[in-house]
Design an enzyme around this catalytic site. Sequence first.
Site, short mmCIF file in Angstrom:
data_model
loop_
_atom_site.label_atom_id
_atom_site.label_comp_id
_atom_site.label_asym_id
_atom_site.label_seq_id
_atom_site.Cartn_x
_atom_site.Cartn_y
_atom_site.Cartn_z
N HIS A 130 -2.39 -1.73 -1.05
CA HIS A 130 -1.77 -2.14 0.23
C HIS A 130 -2.62 -3.26 0.80
CE1 HIS A 130 -0.82 -1.64 4.56
NE2 HIS A 130 0.25 -0.97 4.20
N ASP A 207 -8.28 4.63 -0.85
CA ASP A 207 -7.27 4.62 0.21
C ASP A 207 -6.37 5.84 0.00
OD1 ASP A 207 -5.02 4.28 1.75
OD2 ASP A 207 -4.70 2.18 1.24
N GLN A 210 -1.48 7.68 1.23
CA GLN A 210 -0.24 8.26 0.70
C GLN A 210 -0.52 9.53 -0.11
OE1 GLN A 210 2.69 7.21 1.49
NE2 GLN A 210 2.28 5.18 2.31
N LYS A 233 1.11 9.41 8.85
CA LYS A 233 1.92 9.72 7.67
C LYS A 233 1.82 11.20 7.32
CE LYS A 233 0.90 5.16 5.80
NZ LYS A 233 2.03 4.31 6.11
N CYS A 371 4.02 -4.28 2.44
CA CYS A 371 2.60 -4.64 2.61
C CYS A 371 1.87 -4.62 1.27
CB CYS A 371 1.89 -3.70 3.59
SG CYS A 371 2.57 -3.76 5.23
N1 PLP Z 1 -2.70 1.99 2.80
C1 PLP Z 1 -1.53 2.46 2.36
C2 PLP Z 1 -1.41 2.86 0.92
C3 PLP Z 1 -0.46 2.59 3.24
O1 PLP Z 1 0.71 3.05 2.78
C4 PLP Z 1 -0.63 2.21 4.60
C5 PLP Z 1 0.51 2.29 5.54
O2 PLP Z 1 1.61 1.90 5.24
C6 PLP Z 1 -1.87 1.73 5.01
C7 PLP Z 1 -2.89 1.63 4.08
C8 PLP Z 1 -2.14 1.33 6.43
O3 PLP Z 1 -2.23 2.45 7.23
P1 PLP Z 1 -2.32 2.28 8.82
O4 PLP Z 1 -1.22 1.36 9.23
O5 PLP Z 1 -2.11 3.63 9.35
O6 PLP Z 1 -3.65 1.75 9.11
#
Ligand code: PLP
Length: 413
Positions: A130, A207, A210, A233, A371
Amino acid sequence: MTTPRPDPTPPDWTAIRADFPLLQREVHGKPLVYLDSANTGQKPAAVIDAVDDFFRRHNANVSRAVHALGTEATEAYEGARAKLAGFLKVHRDELVLCSGTTFALNLVAYSWALPRLGPGDVVLLTRMEHHANIVPWQLVAERTGATIRVAELLPDGSLDLDALYAAMTGEVKLLGLAHVSNVLGTVNPVREICREARRRGIVTVVDGSQAVPHRAVDVPALGCDFYALTGHKMCGPTGTGALWARRELLAQMPPFLGGGEMIKEVRFEGSVFNDPPHHFEAGTPNIAGHVGLGVATDYLSAIGMDAIEAREAELLAHATEALTAIDGLRILGTAPEKAAVISFLLDGAHAHDLATLLDLEGVAVRSGQHCAHPLLQFYGVPATCRASFAFYNTHDEIERFAEAIRKVRRLLA
Ligand code: PLP
């Protein structure tokens, strides 16, 4: 690693769905089919009530006031930290509460990486990250002279592990890795990868955005150095989340933001910082939100993360079968280890048009690049539609989703 469920009887998924007030609504005169949980999850009444109750009965700032409300607010906030720590099987003092994964990864980038990286050093990232696990490293690389190296994928959306290990050369100081891809659903073998990285002295940043909402995650057992997650999430409020870090790393890291709450003493000659993790929590935090997140972990634990994982695997199998049967529909990401996320394309329909037409049928899916521009560049497509499932979805919704796609197909024919 499994989380024992307190109650061995199978969960009543119909009753569980009824815990989510928003799922009862209609859009465009049709019952809502919410298939965008990878974007943000819906909230059970218990979480909504906890946030409401905090503001109605306990609202005060934390760690400042000695009055009763101040004590209650601090206890509720620290209680939420303890709940989240228990959920992840980590120690509460290793958990920095913050606004979510984006903040957590930037914290590692600025506090751990910026002072340590220099010209010749490499940050290794996977193609499926992401943007939150790409852009902070680019910003740090620009300022330090380090470079970014990319670990590529196999066509099914799995990581090419041989290539990844071959890329772990002596110059690599840090590996950034998604536990689960938000676009493809690929579940990476994080434990094995972190073991290989550790053998080579590479620090690992996982990260977990998910993963944590969908399976039991025993963070220490993964063997990583940093683990980032986001509350919204996993049934929690937006603007909540955490960074877990190995205690010795946290202790070595300078503060990222300065201000109140993160200090013990301030003089104009210099300040004495609070102990970790508090020295990373400058300013007034999202107190009510984290109280809600603590309740979300209770809620998920009461259902059982293994039961949630099994339920979502069933929904994924059903949806994959239903979508595969539609002529002209192509699924991107078919790794053997996959979470309940399906990115897809339909011949003759732009992803945004398809998502708009599905919305008119009451079906909420996300369209675009999710993203993850570099991942879509790998597949050579400008955008996809993405359906992402959670335990509160139903088999009937999957049938309605497939029927809505067939209807769009007929319309476009
Ligand atoms: N990393 C992943 C894999 C995500 O799916 C997301 C959110 O869509 C993020 C990071 C970013 O998370 P946040 O917007 O809560 O900081």
